[in-house]
Design a protein around this motif. Sequence first.
Motif, short mmCIF file in Angstrom:
data_model
loop_
_atom_site.label_atom_id
_atom_site.label_comp_id
_atom_site.label_asym_id
_atom_site.label_seq_id
_atom_site.Cartn_x
_atom_site.Cartn_y
_atom_site.Cartn_z
N ALA A 220 -26.40 57.46 47.32
CA ALA A 220 -27.03 57.57 48.64
C ALA A 220 -27.67 56.24 49.04
O ALA A 220 -27.57 55.81 50.20
CB ALA A 220 -28.07 58.68 48.63
N ALA A 221 -28.33 55.58 48.08
CA ALA A 221 -28.98 54.31 48.38
C ALA A 221 -27.94 53.24 48.73
O ALA A 221 -28.14 52.44 49.65
CB ALA A 221 -29.83 53.86 47.19
N ALA A 222 -26.83 53.25 48.00
CA ALA A 222 -25.78 52.27 48.29
C ALA A 222 -25.20 52.50 49.68
O ALA A 222 -24.92 51.55 50.43
CB ALA A 222 -24.68 52.36 47.22
N HIS A 223 -25.02 53.76 50.03
CA HIS A 223 -24.48 54.10 51.35
C HIS A 223 -25.43 53.61 52.46
O HIS A 223 -25.01 53.03 53.45
CB HIS A 223 -24.29 55.62 51.44
N TYR A 224 -26.71 53.86 52.24
CA TYR A 224 -27.74 53.42 53.19
C TYR A 224 -27.72 51.90 53.35
O TYR A 224 -27.71 51.38 54.48
CB TYR A 224 -29.09 53.93 52.67
N ARG A 225 -27.68 51.19 52.21
CA ARG A 225 -27.68 49.72 52.29
C ARG A 225 -26.41 49.22 52.97
O ARG A 225 -26.45 48.29 53.77
CB ARG A 225 -27.81 49.11 50.89
N ALA A 226 -25.29 49.87 52.66
CA ALA A 226 -24.03 49.44 53.28
C ALA A 226 -24.07 49.64 54.78
O ALA A 226 -23.64 48.77 55.56
CB ALA A 226 -22.86 50.21 52.67
N LYS A 227 -24.58 50.78 55.21
CA LYS A 227 -24.64 51.07 56.65
C LYS A 227 -25.61 50.11 57.34
O LYS A 227 -25.35 49.65 58.45
CB LYS A 227 -25.07 52.52 56.88
N ALA A 228 -26.72 49.83 56.66
CA ALA A 228 -27.67 48.86 57.24
C ALA A 228 -26.99 47.50 57.37
O ALA A 228 -27.14 46.82 58.39
CB ALA A 228 -28.92 48.77 56.36
N GLY A 229 -26.23 47.12 56.34
CA GLY A 229 -25.52 45.85 56.38
C GLY A 229 -24.56 45.78 57.54
O GLY A 229 -24.46 44.77 58.24
N GLU A 230 -23.85 46.88 57.77
CA GLU A 230 -22.92 46.92 58.92
C GLU A 230 -23.67 46.73 60.24
O GLU A 230 -23.12 46.21 61.21
CB GLU A 230 -22.20 48.27 58.96
N LEU A 231 -24.93 47.16 60.25
CA LEU A 231 -25.73 47.05 61.48
C LEU A 231 -26.55 45.76 61.51
O LEU A 231 -27.37 45.55 62.39
CB LEU A 231 -26.66 48.26 61.60
N GLY A 232 -26.32 44.91 60.50
CA GLY A 232 -26.91 43.57 60.55
C GLY A 232 -28.32 43.45 60.01
O GLY A 232 -29.04 42.52 60.36
N TRP A 233 -28.71 44.37 59.15
CA TRP A 233 -30.04 44.19 58.54
C TRP A 233 -30.00 44.65 57.09
O TRP A 233 -29.07 45.34 56.68
CB TRP A 233 -31.11 44.95 59.32
N GLU A 234 -31.03 44.23 56.34
CA GLU A 234 -31.06 44.54 54.91
C GLU A 234 -32.38 45.23 54.58
O GLU A 234 -33.46 44.65 54.80
CB GLU A 234 -30.94 43.25 54.10
N PRO A 235 -32.34 46.46 54.07
CA PRO A 235 -33.59 47.12 53.72
C PRO A 235 -34.31 46.37 52.60
O PRO A 235 -33.67 45.82 51.71
CB PRO A 235 -33.14 48.50 53.21
N THR A 236 -35.63 46.36 52.66
CA THR A 236 -36.40 45.79 51.56
C THR A 236 -36.41 46.81 50.41
O THR A 236 -36.19 48.00 50.65
CB THR A 236 -37.86 45.53 51.98
N PRO A 237 -36.67 46.36 49.18
CA PRO A 237 -36.76 47.34 48.07
C PRO A 237 -37.75 48.45 48.37
O PRO A 237 -37.53 49.61 48.03
CB PRO A 237 -37.22 46.48 46.88
N GLU A 238 -38.85 48.10 49.04
CA GLU A 238 -39.89 49.09 49.32
C GLU A 238 -39.40 50.16 50.29
O GLU A 238 -40.04 51.21 50.45
CB GLU A 238 -41.13 48.39 49.89
#
Lengths: 371, 261
Positions: A220-238
């Motif tokens: 789930a976390a990988a999916h979230y990060r991938a989708k964020a990446g597609e939208l041009g941003w990177e979630p912080t670890p927090e």
Amino acid sequence: MKFSVFNGMPYGRTRMQGNRWPVPNQYFEPEQARRAVAGCLAEVEMEDELGFDWIACAEHHYSPFNLAPNVSVLASALTQKVKRARIAILGALIPLTGNPVRIAEEFAMIDNLSGGRLVAGLLRGAPYEYMVYNVNPAESRSRFEEAWDLILRAWTDTMPFGWEGKHFHYRHVSIWPRPLQQPTPPIYVSGSSKESGEFAARKKVGLGLAFTNLPLAAEAAAHYRAKAGELGWEPTPEQIIYQLPIHVDETDEKAFETLRPMFAHSALTGGLVDANRLVATSGFFGQGDAKLVQRFRDLSADEPRSVEEAIARGTVICGGPKTALAQIKRLHAEIGCGVLNLIFDRSGAPDKKIASIQLFAKEVMPEARAL
Amino acid sequence: MSVIVHDKSADVGGIRMHYRETGEGKTIVFLHGAGGAPPRGAGFVAMLGERHRVLVPSRPGFDETPAGACKTVLDVVAAMAAFIDKVSGGKAHVVAQSAGGAIGCWLAVLHPELVESLVLSAPAAFAHHRAPAGARPTMEEIEHRLYGDDPEWVAPPTEEERQRIARNAQANMSRFGAPEGNADLLARLGEIKVPCLLICASDDRLIPEEAMRPYQQAIPGCIRIFIHGAAHEMPIAAASRWVKLVADFVDRGEYFVVNRG
């Protein structure tokens, strides 16, 4: 890495035999409830002094597991006891109440009461919660997204507005106070499902992973990060929270022995499993979440049968300080979570719980912070 | 309830103005957007007509109505004032969609005696989203921006109607719909004294939300309400909810803000 202690004001054991849900409130005993409340409020003061980053609470219903059906009431009390740590509401189940504006008002008030320390979890809730207020689970996603938009607008729009939604209707909204943290407090959604992860990525907010396991959470976390990446941003670890039970003792053996009874009899039997199954198979999850539907068909089948198995699956942290630290490193590495929301209640004995919290804060947290 | 929509025309200020009419009750004059009169398969006219008299004029330069001597927005406002005076019987509730918004506001400023109340539905007087750079959008993309994911059509527009809408927009936006032509209006919004409801689409991809603020800030007592999940062309994108709001405001005036159960 940051550490949060989940404190849902648990009532403790009841005289009820077996596991039923809803738990009949004939078992409610005022003196025990008085002790539970006092214990909770004393514990959070201690946890704050021990240096935990967040003190967390959550909305759950019809069970002694958590005496906070209105989590805002509990969070308000916490603001007066917790002087330093953030107050993390993880969270309010926003599709369930018929009044998202009330949630926006209460959260804003808590942010003011806490001097701007609120962490705002706006959640869909576990499937069984949809039985609490008789909400159609097939409307869960749509109600969640509308309530979300309404709450965010209530926090950020500086002119009065009305709202004609599919689920919620207002002719005037103009909340006082607005949140102290501008434009909003840090926001999290629960994200075990693919749709939730995509939603969090789209809205650029954090993701909370609870009542799951390490492989599913990592996915789930990988999916979230991938989708964020597609939208041009990177979630912080927090922005990724993982929640799980924990027990730390002086040695691995002592810790394991304390938790073994937790696995001797499944906690997931009877009414709660049935309630989750009924709701999860009634349109609660989206099209792409077949794995989750299957899991909720029989949660007890998915439950670890031993401490060792639970550790392997990342559904508990258990052991002496060094072992606990190693398990935390693994969770951090595989999920990429920057916050652990820890449930210390599973030992069953209040004195062991307190000792575990203190030992963790002293022996584990300092080193784990560096992750 | 079945409502028949009639096609009519009237001589107004030297212009043969074509309009649609339906229903009985309080008179609502619907001022269309840049595309001209709504497609026939848009159900909102008949829905409003179940309890109201609804007039949908094609403004000068749109559809079958010739531009006549109209060269400016204020010329069109004068023509529409004459239409309300002659056809609606002297006073009407004005409901203005998108590019019709500037006309509706000017009517309320210059001819308050003709305007019972004013509903501004995603009004486009002051700003538009800039078109994205690159390839011109297809008709499907434009329609998606206008109507969203789930428009409430009785029947979708025909190819002939699509071409009519495109013709209207091309011919008239520069003449009567350009935001830069409305600078004077912004200074005079405060003169609007009639009850005013501003309906905004939460998923409007044509008009930025900031462009809605001047109406609420300047028009005394203006009530702003969002239709959640709706695209720009709300009478079609979210017809049921839009009709409910408009009808309630027309019927109940200042009591619109009070829940009636």
